[in-house]
Design a protein around this motif. Structure first.
Motif, PDB file in Angstrom:
ATOM      1  N   ALA A 218      -9.503   9.436  28.730  1.00 29.11           N
ATOM      2  CA  ALA A 218     -10.809   9.365  28.063  1.00 29.11           C
ATOM      3  C   ALA A 218     -10.797   8.303  26.975  1.00 29.11           C
ATOM      4  O   ALA A 218     -11.773   7.539  26.827  1.00 29.11           O
ATOM      5  CB  ALA A 218     -11.169  10.729  27.477  1.00 29.11           C
ATOM      6  N   ILE A 219      -9.704   8.214  26.224  1.00 27.96           N
ATOM      7  CA  ILE A 219      -9.618   7.221  25.151  1.00 27.96           C
ATOM      8  C   ILE A 219      -9.595   5.806  25.715  1.00 27.96           C
ATOM      9  O   ILE A 219     -10.206   4.893  25.150  1.00 27.96           O
ATOM     10  CB  ILE A 219      -8.381   7.497  24.270  1.00 27.96           C
ATOM     11  N   ARG A 220      -8.899   5.604  26.834  1.00 32.19           N
ATOM     12  CA  ARG A 220      -8.920   4.285  27.479  1.00 32.19           C
ATOM     13  C   ARG A 220     -10.345   3.892  27.851  1.00 32.19           C
ATOM     14  O   ARG A 220     -10.767   2.752  27.660  1.00 32.19           O
ATOM     15  CB  ARG A 220      -8.035   4.283  28.736  1.00 32.19           C
ATOM     16  N   GLU A 221     -11.082   4.866  28.381  1.00 34.80           N
ATOM     17  CA  GLU A 221     -12.468   4.601  28.786  1.00 34.80           C
ATOM     18  C   GLU A 221     -13.340   4.322  27.566  1.00 34.80           C
ATOM     19  O   GLU A 221     -14.189   3.423  27.587  1.00 34.80           O
ATOM     20  CB  GLU A 221     -13.009   5.797  29.572  1.00 34.80           C
ATOM     21  N   GLU A 234     -21.514  12.904  28.514  1.00 33.04           N
ATOM     22  CA  GLU A 234     -21.883  13.027  29.933  1.00 33.04           C
ATOM     23  C   GLU A 234     -21.249  11.915  30.759  1.00 33.04           C
ATOM     24  O   GLU A 234     -20.723  12.140  31.854  1.00 33.04           O
ATOM     25  CB  GLU A 234     -23.401  12.993  30.081  1.00 33.04           C
ATOM     26  N   TYR A 235     -21.293  10.693  30.219  1.00 38.63           N
ATOM     27  CA  TYR A 235     -20.698   9.546  30.917  1.00 38.63           C
ATOM     28  C   TYR A 235     -19.195   9.756  31.086  1.00 38.63           C
ATOM     29  O   TYR A 235     -18.632   9.501  32.155  1.00 38.63           O
ATOM     30  CB  TYR A 235     -20.967   8.260  30.130  1.00 38.63           C
ATOM     31  N   LEU A 236     -18.517  10.219  30.033  1.00 43.24           N
ATOM     32  CA  LEU A 236     -17.073  10.417  30.087  1.00 43.24           C
ATOM     33  C   LEU A 236     -16.692  11.517  31.075  1.00 43.24           C
ATOM     34  O   LEU A 236     -15.690  11.410  31.771  1.00 43.24           O
ATOM     35  CB  LEU A 236     -16.542  10.742  28.698  1.00 43.24           C
ATOM     36  N   CYS A 237     -17.494  12.566  31.126  1.00 44.02           N
ATOM     37  CA  CYS A 237     -17.218  13.650  32.082  1.00 44.02           C
ATOM     38  C   CYS A 237     -17.178  13.113  33.511  1.00 44.02           C
ATOM     39  O   CYS A 237     -16.295  13.469  34.294  1.00 44.02           O
ATOM     40  CB  CYS A 237     -18.272  14.744  31.962  1.00 44.02           C
ATOM     41  N   ARG A 244     -17.554  19.285  30.938  1.00 44.57           N
ATOM     42  CA  ARG A 244     -18.045  19.090  29.573  1.00 44.57           C
ATOM     43  C   ARG A 244     -17.320  20.020  28.591  1.00 44.57           C
ATOM     44  O   ARG A 244     -16.926  19.598  27.503  1.00 44.57           O
ATOM     45  CB  ARG A 244     -19.558  19.342  29.538  1.00 44.57           C
ATOM     46  N   SER A 245     -17.145  21.276  28.983  1.00 45.59           N
ATOM     47  CA  SER A 245     -16.498  22.233  28.074  1.00 45.59           C
ATOM     48  C   SER A 245     -15.056  21.833  27.785  1.00 45.59           C
ATOM     49  O   SER A 245     -14.574  21.962  26.656  1.00 45.59           O
ATOM     50  CB  SER A 245     -16.550  23.641  28.678  1.00 45.59           C
ATOM     51  N   ARG A 246     -14.355  21.327  28.801  1.00 41.38           N
ATOM     52  CA  ARG A 246     -12.965  20.925  28.606  1.00 41.38           C
ATOM     53  C   ARG A 246     -12.876  19.673  27.733  1.00 41.38           C
ATOM     54  O   ARG A 246     -11.996  19.559  26.864  1.00 41.38           O
ATOM     55  CB  ARG A 246     -12.294  20.655  29.952  1.00 41.38           C
ATOM     56  N   LEU A 247     -13.789  18.733  27.946  1.00 46.15           N
ATOM     57  CA  LEU A 247     -13.814  17.520  27.134  1.00 46.15           C
ATOM     58  C   LEU A 247     -14.030  17.868  25.667  1.00 46.15           C
ATOM     59  O   LEU A 247     -13.348  17.345  24.780  1.00 46.15           O
ATOM     60  CB  LEU A 247     -14.908  16.572  27.629  1.00 46.15           C
ATOM     61  N   TYR A 248     -14.977  18.777  25.413  1.00 43.84           N
ATOM     62  CA  TYR A 248     -15.252  19.183  24.037  1.00 43.84           C
ATOM     63  C   TYR A 248     -14.051  19.894  23.421  1.00 43.84           C
ATOM     64  O   TYR A 248     -13.729  19.682  22.244  1.00 43.84           O
ATOM     65  CB  TYR A 248     -16.483  20.098  23.992  1.00 43.84           C
ATOM     66  N   ARG A 249     -13.384  20.727  24.204  1.00 41.70           N
ATOM     67  CA  ARG A 249     -12.233  21.458  23.681  1.00 41.70           C
ATOM     68  C   ARG A 249     -11.078  20.510  23.348  1.00 41.70           C
ATOM     69  O   ARG A 249     -10.423  20.642  22.306  1.00 41.70           O
ATOM     70  CB  ARG A 249     -11.762  22.502  24.705  1.00 41.70           C
ATOM     71  N   ILE A 250     -10.835  19.538  24.212  1.00 38.40           N
ATOM     72  CA  ILE A 250      -9.737  18.601  24.003  1.00 38.40           C
ATOM     73  C   ILE A 250      -9.944  17.767  22.741  1.00 38.40           C
ATOM     74  O   ILE A 250      -9.009  17.494  21.990  1.00 38.40           O
ATOM     75  CB  ILE A 250      -9.581  17.681  25.241  1.00 38.40           C
TER      76      ILE A 250
END
Length: 353
Positions: A218-221, A234-237, A244-250
C-alpha cells in the motif's frame, strides 16, 4: 547473593534490548584475488555445490551476512553481478533444511519491484539447481519446522507474497532488538507454513507478516500516486487487493489511512517549499498535492509542522532548513509485536529510537 541476582537480571534485560547483530560476516576481499571464488565456494561446501556459469575467473567479489533468528538462519549474499552463480544439490548435505531464496531482490524503481523478484523454495536433500547473480537472500530452517511435502506447489501470488515478506524482513533487520527475535522467528515460520501448506488456521497464524506485506504494498502505491487526485482508501483497496476494514485496521497506528495520505502529501509540500530550486508558488505546490483551498492548507501545514508554509519557504531558501522530508511520529509505547514492528518501520515510526 541478592545483589548478584539483581545484577544478573539487569544484565539480561540490557542484553535483550541490544540491537540484533550479524552472527557471521564474510568478505572475499580478505583473500588473494585468484583464491576468492574458492573461498566463496568453501563457505557453502557442506550444504551446496556452487559453481560459476562462465567458468574460471581471475577474481570474485562477494560478501555474505548471516543473522540468527531462533532456529532460522537468514543469509544475504551480495556477489558481483558480472558473475552468474549456479547452485546445485549436494548428495549428502550436512543438514536437512528448507531453503527459501529470493533472487534479484534489488529494484531500481517501484514499477519493476515486483517483476524482478524471483522466489525459490527447496529442501537441501532434494535434487535441485538454480542460478543467481547480484543479491541473493536465503532463509534456512530445519525441515521438521514446517509440515509440507518436499516439492510443494505454490501459487504465483503466494510466492510473490512470501518474496515481499523476506525483502521486508531484510530491510527491518537493523531495527530488530534481541527481545524481538523469538516473535519474528515464530511469525516467519507461520508465514512459510501458510504458503507451503495453506489452511485457514495457518493463514490466521500468519496474520502479522501478511499485514506487514500488505502495508508495504500500500505504501509503494501511495508513494507512486501521491499527486494522483483519485488516491483514496477505495482506490487502494482495489489496487492492493485488500478489504476496506483491513486497510483501516493496518493503518490505525498512523491515525488511519486518510490521515497517513494527508501527512505524506504535507511532507511532500514541505520538501518542495524548502527547496530553493523550486520556483512554483505556494498555492501551486499545495494544489499539486491536492490541497485546493489555500487557507485550509496553511492551517493544516502549521498544525503539522509548527511553521507556516511561508516561514518554511523563507528558511529553506536561506539554507536554514533542509528540503528532506520529516519522519512520522514515533510509534506508541508498550511491547512491540512483529506486526507493530514491521508496520511501524514501514510507516516511518521506527521503534528503534
Amino acid at each position: 547473593m541478592n545483589a548478584r541476582v539483581e545484577l544478573g537480571s539487569t544484565s539480561a534485560a540490557a542484553f535483550a534490548d541490544e540491537p540484533l547483530r550479524c552472527a557471521i560476516e564474510c568478505d572475499t576481499s580478505r583473500a588473494r584475488a585468484p583464491e576468492r571464488f574458492e573461498v566463496f565456494r568453501n563457505w557453502h561446501s557442506s550444504i551446496l555445490d556452487v559453481g560459476l556459469k562462465s567458468g574460471e575467473t581471475n577474481t570474485f567479489e562477494a560478501t555474505e551476512k548471516i543473522w540468527q533468528l531462533g532456529d532460522i538462519a537468514f543469509a544475504v549474499i551480495d556477489a558481483s553481478p558480472d558473475h552468474l552463480l549456479r547452485w546445485e544439490h549436494k548428495k549428502k548435505p550436512a543438514v536437512d533444511n528448507w531453503v527459501v531464496s529470493v533472487k534479484n531482490s534489488r529494484a531500481s524503481s517501484i514499477a519493476d519491484v515486483t517483476s524482478r523478484r524471483k522466489l525459490g523454495i527447496t529442501n537441501l536433500t532434494a535434487p535441485h539447481a538454480c542460478e543467481s547473480e547480484g543479491r541473493l537472500i536465503a532463509l534456512f530452517l530445519p525441515y521438521d519446522t514446517v509440515d509440507a511435502s518436499l516439492d510443494p506447489e505454490i501459487a504465483d501470488e503466494d510466492a510473490q507474497f512470501l518474496a515481499d515478506y523476506l525483502i521486508l524482513l531484510h530491510h527491518n533487520l537493523t531495527h530488530l532488538r534481541r527481545s524481538n527475535v523469538a516473535r519474528v522467528a515464530e511469525a516467519t515460520i507461520h508465514m512459510l507454513a501458510a504458503v507451503l501448506a495453506p489452511s485457514h488456521e495457518k493463514l490466521a497464524q500468519a496474520q502479522a507478516p501478511i499485514d506487514a506485506v500488505i502495508t508495504t504494498r500500500a505504501i509503494r502505491e501511495i508513494d507512486a500516486k501521491l499527486a494522483y487526485p483519485g488516491l483514496s482508501p477505495e482506490y487502494l483497496c482495489k489496487s492492493v487487493g485488500v478489504s476496506r476494514s483491513r486497510l483501516y485496521r493496518i493503518f490505525e497506528p498512523a491515525g488511519g489511512i486518510s490521515n497517513y495520505i494527508r501527512r505524506k502529501r504535507l511532507l511532500e509540500t514541505r520538501r518542495a517549499l524548502a527547496d530553493s530550486a523550486n520556483v512554483h508558488s505556494i498555492a501551486q505546490i499545495a494544489e499539486n498535492m491536492g490541497f485546493t483551498d489555500p487557507s485550509t492548507y496553511s492551517r493544516m501545514f502549521k498544525r503539522e509542522f509548527g511553521l507556516s508554509p511561508k516561514e518554511v519557504r523563507a528558511l529553506g531558501w536561506q539554507g536554514m532548513l533542509h528540503p528532506g522530508s520529516l519522519k512520522m511520529d514515533q510509534a506508541g509505547g508498550g511491547n512491540p509485536t512483529l506486526n507493530t514492528l514491521l508496520i511501524g518501520n514501514s510507516l516511518g515510526m521506527s521503534m528503534s529510537n
